[in-house]
Design an enzyme around this catalytic site. Structure first.
Site, PDB file in Angstrom:
ATOM      1  N   ASP B  12      29.833   7.609  59.827  1.00 35.96           N
ATOM      2  CA  ASP B  12      31.023   7.474  60.666  1.00 35.96           C
ATOM      3  C   ASP B  12      31.342   8.799  61.355  1.00 35.96           C
ATOM      4  O   ASP B  12      31.414   9.837  60.715  1.00 35.96           O
ATOM      5  CB  ASP B  12      32.187   7.053  59.760  1.00 35.96           C
ATOM      6  CG  ASP B  12      33.418   6.613  60.523  1.00 35.96           C
ATOM      7  OD1 ASP B  12      33.581   7.001  61.691  1.00 35.96           O
ATOM      8  OD2 ASP B  12      34.226   5.882  59.927  1.00 35.96           O
ATOM      9  N   HIS B  14      34.080   9.244  63.577  1.00 42.14           N
ATOM     10  CA  HIS B  14      35.449   9.325  64.097  1.00 42.14           C
ATOM     11  C   HIS B  14      36.131  10.596  63.597  1.00 42.14           C
ATOM     12  O   HIS B  14      36.482  10.707  62.429  1.00 42.14           O
ATOM     13  CB  HIS B  14      36.245   8.093  63.684  1.00 42.14           C
ATOM     14  CG  HIS B  14      35.804   6.853  64.395  1.00 42.14           C
ATOM     15  ND1 HIS B  14      34.827   6.028  63.913  1.00 42.14           N
ATOM     16  CD2 HIS B  14      36.210   6.312  65.593  1.00 42.14           C
ATOM     17  CE1 HIS B  14      34.634   5.012  64.755  1.00 42.14           C
ATOM     18  NE2 HIS B  14      35.460   5.161  65.789  1.00 42.14           N
TER      19      HIS B  14
HETATM   20  C1  B12 Z   1      38.447   6.988  69.680  1.00 46.25           C
HETATM   21  C2  B12 Z   1      37.568   5.939  69.039  1.00 46.25           C
HETATM   22  C3  B12 Z   1      36.201   6.157  69.079  1.00 46.25           C
HETATM   23  C4  B12 Z   1      35.560   7.423  69.629  1.00 46.25           C
HETATM   24  C5  B12 Z   1      35.526   8.445  68.496  1.00 46.25           C
HETATM   25  C6  B12 Z   1      35.348   9.864  68.975  1.00 46.25           C
HETATM   26  C7  B12 Z   1      35.192  10.756  67.807  1.00 46.25           C
HETATM   27  N1  B12 Z   1      34.026  11.238  67.566  1.00 46.25           N
HETATM   28  O1  B12 Z   1      36.137  10.948  67.075  1.00 46.25           O
HETATM   29  C8  B12 Z   1      34.167   6.885  69.997  1.00 46.25           C
HETATM   30  C9  B12 Z   1      34.229   6.328  71.405  1.00 46.25           C
HETATM   31  C10 B12 Z   1      33.027   7.876  69.956  1.00 46.25           C
HETATM   32  C11 B12 Z   1      34.028   5.751  69.014  1.00 46.25           C
HETATM   33  C12 B12 Z   1      32.840   5.255  68.572  1.00 46.25           C
HETATM   34  C13 B12 Z   1      32.707   4.146  67.748  1.00 46.25           C
HETATM   35  N2  B12 Z   1      33.676   3.353  67.321  1.00 46.25           N
HETATM   36 CO1  B12 Z   1      35.561   3.773  67.541  1.00 46.25          CO
HETATM   37  N3  B12 Z   1      37.371   3.888  67.835  1.00 46.25           N
HETATM   38  C14 B12 Z   1      38.128   4.772  68.436  1.00 46.25           C
HETATM   39  C15 B12 Z   1      39.597   4.299  68.451  1.00 46.25           C
HETATM   40  C16 B12 Z   1      39.889   3.722  69.812  1.00 46.25           C
HETATM   41  C17 B12 Z   1      40.635   5.358  68.121  1.00 46.25           C
HETATM   42  C18 B12 Z   1      40.356   6.162  66.869  1.00 46.25           C
HETATM   43  C19 B12 Z   1      41.241   7.362  66.875  1.00 46.25           C
HETATM   44  O2  B12 Z   1      40.835   8.447  67.198  1.00 46.25           O
HETATM   45  N4  B12 Z   1      42.537   7.141  66.595  1.00 46.25           N
HETATM   46  C20 B12 Z   1      43.547   8.188  66.545  1.00 46.25           C
HETATM   47  C21 B12 Z   1      43.609   8.783  65.144  1.00 46.25           C
HETATM   48  C22 B12 Z   1      44.696   9.830  65.080  1.00 46.25           C
HETATM   49  O3  B12 Z   1      43.923   7.714  64.249  1.00 46.25           O
HETATM   50  P1  B12 Z   1      42.940   7.191  63.101  1.00 46.25           P
HETATM   51  O4  B12 Z   1      41.547   7.515  63.445  1.00 46.25           O
HETATM   52  O5  B12 Z   1      43.265   5.750  62.885  1.00 46.25           O
HETATM   53  O6  B12 Z   1      43.384   8.016  61.810  1.00 46.25           O
HETATM   54  C23 B12 Z   1      44.717   8.022  61.358  1.00 46.25           C
HETATM   55  C24 B12 Z   1      45.058   6.922  60.359  1.00 46.25           C
HETATM   56  O7  B12 Z   1      44.144   5.823  60.357  1.00 46.25           O
HETATM   57  C25 B12 Z   1      45.151   7.580  59.048  1.00 46.25           C
HETATM   58  N5  B12 Z   1      43.959   7.691  58.204  1.00 46.25           N
HETATM   59  C26 B12 Z   1      42.657   7.781  58.553  1.00 46.25           C
HETATM   60  N6  B12 Z   1      41.911   7.965  57.466  1.00 46.25           N
HETATM   61  C27 B12 Z   1      42.738   8.006  56.412  1.00 46.25           C
HETATM   62  C28 B12 Z   1      42.520   8.183  55.061  1.00 46.25           C
HETATM   63  C29 B12 Z   1      43.591   8.190  54.186  1.00 46.25           C
HETATM   64  C30 B12 Z   1      43.352   8.372  52.732  1.00 46.25           C
HETATM   65  C31 B12 Z   1      44.906   8.021  54.680  1.00 46.25           C
HETATM   66  C32 B12 Z   1      46.038   7.994  53.783  1.00 46.25           C
HETATM   67  C33 B12 Z   1      45.127   7.843  56.036  1.00 46.25           C
HETATM   68  C34 B12 Z   1      44.038   7.840  56.877  1.00 46.25           C
HETATM   69  O8  B12 Z   1      45.550   8.873  59.378  1.00 46.25           O
HETATM   70  C35 B12 Z   1      44.924   9.287  60.598  1.00 46.25           C
HETATM   71  C36 B12 Z   1      45.785  10.281  61.314  1.00 46.25           C
HETATM   72  O9  B12 Z   1      46.981   9.680  61.702  1.00 46.25           O
HETATM   73  C37 B12 Z   1      39.575   3.198  67.339  1.00 46.25           C
HETATM   74  C38 B12 Z   1      40.548   2.024  67.526  1.00 46.25           C
HETATM   75  C39 B12 Z   1      41.988   2.347  67.456  1.00 46.25           C
HETATM   76  N7  B12 Z   1      42.490   2.924  66.368  1.00 46.25           N
HETATM   77  O10 B12 Z   1      42.684   2.105  68.385  1.00 46.25           O
HETATM   78  C40 B12 Z   1      38.139   2.701  67.421  1.00 46.25           C
HETATM   79  C41 B12 Z   1      37.453   2.124  66.162  1.00 46.25           C
HETATM   80  C42 B12 Z   1      37.834   2.919  64.950  1.00 46.25           C
HETATM   81  N8  B12 Z   1      36.016   2.289  66.469  1.00 46.25           N
HETATM   82  C43 B12 Z   1      35.309   1.313  66.052  1.00 46.25           C
HETATM   83  C44 B12 Z   1      33.889   1.216  66.199  1.00 46.25           C
HETATM   84  C45 B12 Z   1      33.250  -0.062  65.704  1.00 46.25           C
HETATM   85  C46 B12 Z   1      33.157   2.220  66.773  1.00 46.25           C
HETATM   86  C47 B12 Z   1      31.650   2.211  66.945  1.00 46.25           C
HETATM   87  C48 B12 Z   1      30.841   1.762  65.747  1.00 46.25           C
HETATM   88  C49 B12 Z   1      31.165   1.237  68.017  1.00 46.25           C
HETATM   89  C50 B12 Z   1      31.749   1.389  69.295  1.00 46.25           C
HETATM   90  N9  B12 Z   1      32.900   0.753  69.514  1.00 46.25           N
HETATM   91  O11 B12 Z   1      31.150   2.021  70.148  1.00 46.25           O
HETATM   92  C51 B12 Z   1      31.395   3.697  67.256  1.00 46.25           C
HETATM   93  C52 B12 Z   1      31.192   4.407  65.920  1.00 46.25           C
HETATM   94  C53 B12 Z   1      30.138   5.399  65.891  1.00 46.25           C
HETATM   95  C54 B12 Z   1      30.048   5.968  64.507  1.00 46.25           C
HETATM   96  N10 B12 Z   1      28.859   6.188  64.055  1.00 46.25           N
HETATM   97  O12 B12 Z   1      31.015   6.177  63.835  1.00 46.25           O
HETATM   98  C55 B12 Z   1      36.113   0.213  65.429  1.00 46.25           C
HETATM   99  C56 B12 Z   1      35.988   0.073  63.932  1.00 46.25           C
HETATM  100  C57 B12 Z   1      35.954  -1.376  63.606  1.00 46.25           C
HETATM  101  C58 B12 Z   1      36.285  -1.849  62.282  1.00 46.25           C
HETATM  102  N11 B12 Z   1      36.579  -1.015  61.289  1.00 46.25           N
HETATM  103  O13 B12 Z   1      36.265  -3.075  62.154  1.00 46.25           O
HETATM  104  C59 B12 Z   1      37.556   0.556  65.947  1.00 46.25           C
HETATM  105  C60 B12 Z   1      38.700   0.158  65.010  1.00 46.25           C
HETATM  106  C61 B12 Z   1      37.706  -0.176  67.298  1.00 46.25           C
HETATM  107  C62 B12 Z   1      37.555  -1.676  67.197  1.00 46.25           C
HETATM  108  N12 B12 Z   1      38.645  -2.412  66.988  1.00 46.25           N
HETATM  109  O14 B12 Z   1      36.464  -2.195  67.304  1.00 46.25           O
HETATM  110  N13 B12 Z   1      35.251   5.298  68.623  1.00 46.25           N
END
Ligand code: B12
Ligand code: B12
Lengths: 491, 134, 491, 134
Positions: B12, B14
């Site tokens: 992963d 992200h």
């Molecule tokens: C930006 C993004 C990307 C970027 C990432 C850039 C990078 N290198 O960081 C790019 C475009 C490269 C990308 C690629 C992929 N992505 Co993407 N991505 C996103 C997106 C839109 C936003 C993620 C993000 O940055 N959010 C902002 C941050 C601040 O929030 P966060 O990541 O959720 O983390 C917060 C909380 O979740 C929490 N949290 C996180 N971890 C933990 C752990 C604990 C213990 C706690 C308490 C809290 C906590 O705290 C964090 C800070 O607030 C999400 C969807 C969404 N959320 O809207 C999809 C998403 C995560 N991606 C997804 C997928 C599938 C992929 C890809 C596999 C395929 C693709 N779509 O191209 C590839 C993955 C490649 C890989 N090997 O990992 C899926 C995952 C699906 C699932 N789980 O069912 C999502 C959900 C989109 C979707 N609905 O399909 N992605």
């Protein structure tokens, strides 16, 4: 030492032999070039990605494509047909799973088995290498639209061989855009080589009269990436691809959220790509643009997500993108169901159709933003070329090493990670911490000023806190991440 | 000062949430060891042993969390990390699933707390302080 | 003979006596003016429609309001609270049922009874007159946002008395806009009088220091109405209201679908309203605009409907509307459930928030469309004033009679019904059949030319068939209704 | 030439569909008597008697159709219109309801054909020609 130079055919062929040994499915007579050429030549016109893009560009329409991929072939075909027939997708994807992206085919094999047992996809995409040419061709034969592999694979050589040999006529990626956002410690030197190979393969087919589309991944980390940075990467990847003989390229850009900035970005992406390709001697490359609906974090609420998706569609259409990658109401939660994905497509499509041909007339503000982007891209491209002593491949490696090119929030250790972006008052993405980014002082001054204005307006300092607020903003229903005190004053 | 390991498990990449989690945990006064994206269970466990950490905050966003986290509790115990707190969050399964079910599955796997998509990291910090003071 | 002249207080009071006898609920001590003044003065600021509009205008935000109304009080309160709390509605409506609109209170009474029995609303709105001040106040007391009656009632005198006495601080309608699209054979002379009364009531309260908002119904038939026609009606209704002492007016406009035309329309609606109000001596009227999301036929598909709704929200926000009336994914099917209505609100709201403050920079095309609208409105207003010999009330009656003003597709026999609109190639609403519409030859020539261009492009004649195609177009996923042959060529 | 009555029943003012229905029916060669919006059952019946019509196409858009159409069949028969075809269409009930149920309810009320929201009027013309040739 890697150079931006077309790979000689014999080098290509000898690497190819090794590559095909990477996994048992590489050993398939369908991968003999005479065979794959036949397969590709048999692809009907309406299923050729490159041809359909040319037609769309001619007609001035914005076509749509979702993301989608599951572990098993039958399920994947069903999914794609739902998206095509119920969603109205013009182009079909096969999003590749993350194990395959890391060349962990054994993990993928396990997951395929588990998926069969669990009766739900345990993979986040379609493991094309494991399914081989046979599986991939089965997919191509059973859908009625052009197919593209969408992934994020630093080393996609075997993957690319397999999908093209199966008649898939487009491949997303590039040596920068599938490294910096998608890897941790793979050298750019390596990924550039890997992608020269993928492009050379497309160039080989071009020589056989087969047009295949290539698409650098525009949005990079999808997180507050200033257009000048993503444009520079896209343009250089287009040049690297063109050198290997690619003739049909779609450069991409991820929505910023400010309409003026987005339209300026789309228009300059196209004009600058054409300009630089010609400037460096690639005269016969056909360029189109792809607009990615909001690539950052989505709100939890499904209706709000539909709002964002549809609004993005308006921007893409008014901005003249030839293709748009759609999202769904499930985005913040997980990979969408076929139904949710199709809904996102339908909401998007009607907007592109209603706004078709309307265009977005030029204004002072639009011109100013376009000038800004052009100037910055010029600065970054020349800075890159400069450290590369005239060679783009070397330039990329050195520019990233020294931070002359620097992508915000990228996981890769090849990336300096010094640049910090934030939004100005109107929501344009600007930069306040430049690291060593190759911009002129004049350009930097502009960014600083814009962000100072915002800071003043919000009565706080420009800081990482502001960036964090901006990262969360859209998912919380705002574009500019306001401090708590100001949020309350919103009606 | 409590030491906690954070990182993104599996294949992963992200990175955004991970960087913010580091930032917020530090603000809360934790000693944060961030092993970044593309980290294996081994990476987590080694880091915890080396730094004598009291908790691991495992992120998984990309959907393979369920597979990547398998036997993580057992592997920790095997490595001698007997009482380490295990939190997991992000988008930890493929697709939109009923969170209660998902939570159950991960709790069975030995995670102390499981967070749904988009969870507030501040909330997790409070939980952590509570759990660590027990 | 009716004139645009403020109604003397004693005339008003003596008509009032009669009006309140129209239905038993008119006989309520709460309707004594001393009482209603007290009630209105007790309305907290955040629940005053006029005040909230002033704040919104100051902050430059676009606030949202749904349509909603059911037969029974408790259900209605529940519905409004869902829309406010789950939908984020900034303003709350009470859409009045169609029997009440036709003053058929006995029918409404029956339907209330049947609704209680059937346990579902048999009415398409809230029968405010039957529920009386008591019922309406119960609604006002149990919601936490400003309330407005939205209806389509030619004679809304009793209705207006009741709702204002219950503390509702806005009323939609006007002597033209609630006649021509909403009645068949009621004289304009009558409806203008009725609405002078409703406005005079608001003027009376204004004299007591109570600000109540009034909103002419902008979209009229919602069906291909050229902006110059609806603007003219809105501006004249604003003038008629101002004469009676109304100080807070929201002029409205229904989305055309062409972004440039819509933004030009919104901007000119505001500037022209202010201009004419001042020109005719109404100096202290506070004007805001309301944008109606697509008012014509919606597509059956819910996702597509969400697409239209969200796209409309982008236009309203970029165009600077202070209020927007939202629709829902159920629009083509029937009155939406509370949930569907709230979803429409949420999709709309996030777009208004993301685009807040971005504005839409002026371009040549925008300026041209604005000039066009201004010129045409000027022509229509002066033609009206001319046949009225300097009086707007008389002018309206005569202008409609002779077709100088003419609303496409209106059911009223007071309307000439000669004007036929169609879209030009870009989707702007233009006119090809003018009847006696009070436009100059120069203006007409422009319209004809634009439509000829389209006809040439589509290789057919300009005709009613084209209009019919355009009426169906949006519900079939297009803006410009293409002939069958051309539809097939769309990718 | 078949004569048909069209109109919009009750307190309903939706005029657009009505105008288009007139246009299309005429194109199909019907003799169309359009009584317009805000028409009562009586208006429909009187027009049918006066013009010796073979069918009535009742539109109801605004939601009160169920109440407005009550006893329409009985009232027709009472007026001596024994075999007149009764079609109804538009948005004939309040809100989005299961169409099968709605159809049932109106068929019970004596309508020969019932059309869901947004029905193609061409389709109804074909039905009409079929029914009238029986
Ligand atoms: C930006 C993004 C990307 C970027 C990432 C850039 C990078 N290198 O960081 C790019 C475009 C490269 C990308 C690629 C992929 N992505 Co993407 N991505 C996103 C997106 C839109 C936003 C993620 C993000 O940055 N959010 C902002 C941050 C601040 O929030 P966060 O990541 O959720 O983390 C917060 C909380 O979740 C929490 N949290 C996180 N971890 C933990 C752990 C604990 C213990 C706690 C308490 C809290 C906590 O705290 C964090 C800070 O607030 C999400 C969807 C969404 N959320 O809207 C999809 C998403 C995560 N991606 C997804 C997928 C599938 C992929 C890809 C596999 C395929 C693709 N779509 O191209 C590839 C993955 C490649 C890989 N090997 O990992 C899926 C995952 C699906 C699932 N789980 O069912 C999502 C959900 C989109 C979707 N609905 O399909 N992605
Ligand atoms: C435009 C419009 C208006 C305009 C009408 C202008 C005018 N005077 O004509 C205005 C703004 C004035 C208006 C007012 C109201 N409207 Co209105 N309106 C619409 C809208 C958006 C489009 C209607 C339209 O013109 N469609 C285009 C024409 C060509 O299609 P059509 O009318 O459906 O007719 C076609 C078919 O249905 C079919 N058909 C029709 N009748 C018949 C009969 C037969 C036998 C057959 C075979 C076929 C057939 O053929 C027609 C031609 O193709 C619809 C929603 C929608 N459809 O998207 C709501 C809608 C009809 N309105 C509605 C309502 C409630 C009202 C109001 C009561 C309240 C309000 N919203 O303000 C008032 C009614 C006032 C009154 N007393 O009648 C509701 C009805 C709800 C319900 N049934 O549950 C709708 C469905 C919107 C909604 N979802 O809430 N409305």
């Amino acid at each position: 030492m890697i150079k931006n130079k077309k790979m000689p055919l014999d080098t290509f062929l000898s690497i190819r032999e090794e590559i095909l040994k990477g996994w048992p499915t590489g050993d398939d007579p369908a991968l003999a070039l005479e065979e794959s050429v036949k397969t590709l030549k048999a692809v009907p016109k309406h299923k050729n990605f490159a041809t359909k893009l040319r037609r769309a560009k001619e007609e001035g329409v914005t076509l749509i494509q979702p993301r989608a991929g599951v572990a098993l072939i039958d399920e994947h075909i069903k999914l794609l047909n739902t998206l095509h027939k119920k969603g109205g997708a013009d182009f079909l994807p096969s999003t590749i799973d993350s194990y395959t992206r890391q060349n962990r085919y054994a993990n993928a094999e396990d997951a395929i088995k588990q998926s069969k047992k669990a009766k739900r996809s345990m993979l986040n995409g379609f493991p094309a290498v494991n399914h081989g040419v046979k599986g991939c061709k089965e997919v191509a034969d059973n859908v009625d639209a052009p197919l593209q592999a969408r992934h994020g694979t630093p080393d996609a050589r075997l993957l690319s061989e397999i999908i093209h040999a199966a008649g898939w006529t487009s491949n997303e990626g590039g040596g920068i855009s599938y490294n910096i956002p998608y890897a941790k410690n793979i050298a750019l030197e390596d990924t550039l080589k890997y992608w020269q190979y993928c492009d050379r393969l497309v160039g080989y087919y071009a020589d056989q009269g087969i047009e295949i589309n290539r698409e650098p991944f525009g949005p990079l980390t999808g997180t507050l990436v200033p257009p000048s940075i993503s444009h520079t990467v896209a343009i250089i990847e287009a040049i690297l691809a063109a050198e290997q003989g690619v003739k049909n390229i779609t450069v991409g850009y991820g929505q910023s959220g400010n309409v003026n900035q987005d339209i300026a970005a789309l228009q300059t992406l196209e004009s600058l790509s054409n300009y630089y390709l010609k400037l460096f001697g690639y005269d016969d490359v056909f360029v189109t643009t792809v607009f990615h609906q909001w690539m950052g974090g989505f709100p939890e609420d499904e209706a709000e997500s539909m709002g964002i998706i549809s609004m993005a569609s308006a921007v893409a259409t008014l901005g003249g993108a030839t293709k748009m990658i759609t999202k769904s109401s499930h985005e913040s939660q997980g990979i969408p169901t076929a139904e949710a994905n199709a809904e996102g497509l339908r909401a998007s499509k009607i907007v592109t159709r209603l706004l078709k041909g309307q265009g977005f007339s030029s204004s002072k503000a639009l011109k100013a933003e376009k000038e800004l982007i052009k100037r910055e891209v010029n600065e970054l491209i020349y800075a890159t070329l400069n450290v590369g002593k005239g060679d783009f491949a070397q330039g990329i490696i050195k520019a990233f090493k020294s931070g002359i090119l620097d992508v915000p929030f990228a996981p890769s250790e090849m990336n300096a990670g010094k640049v910090l972006p934030a939004r100005d008052k109107e929501g344009n993405i600007r930069i306040f911490e430049f690291g060593n980014l190759g911009l002129s002082d004049e350009s930097k001054a502009f960014h600083k000023k814009a962000l100072k204005e915002r800071a003043k307006h919000e009565n706080r300092d420009v800081s990482f806190k502001m960036t964090v607020d901006d990262i969360y903003a859209v998912s919380r229903g705002q574009l500019v991440g306001l401090p708590k005190a100001m949020k309350e004053s919103l009606l | 000062m409590h030491t906690v390991i954070i990182g993104v498990i599996g294949a992963d990449v992200h990175a955004v949430g991970n960087k913010i989690i580091e930032h917020v945990l530090k603000d809360y006064g934790f000693n944060v060891v961030n092993i970044g994206v593309l980290s294996s269970q081994e990476d987590f466990i080694n880091a915890a042993i080396e730094t004598d950490a009291e908790a691991m905050l495992v992120s998984s966003l990309y959907g393979h969390g369920e597979m990547d986290c398998k036997y993580m509790r057992e592997n920790c115990e095997e490595a001698g990390l007997d009482n380490i707190l295990l939190y997991v969050g992000g988008n930890i399964v493929v697709g939109k699933q009923n969170f209660k079910d998902v939570e159950q599955r991960f709790k069975k796997m030995g995670f102390d707390r499981v967070y749904p998509p988009g969870s507030d990291i501040e909330k997790a910090c409070e939980d952590l302080l509570k759990d660590l003071s027990k």
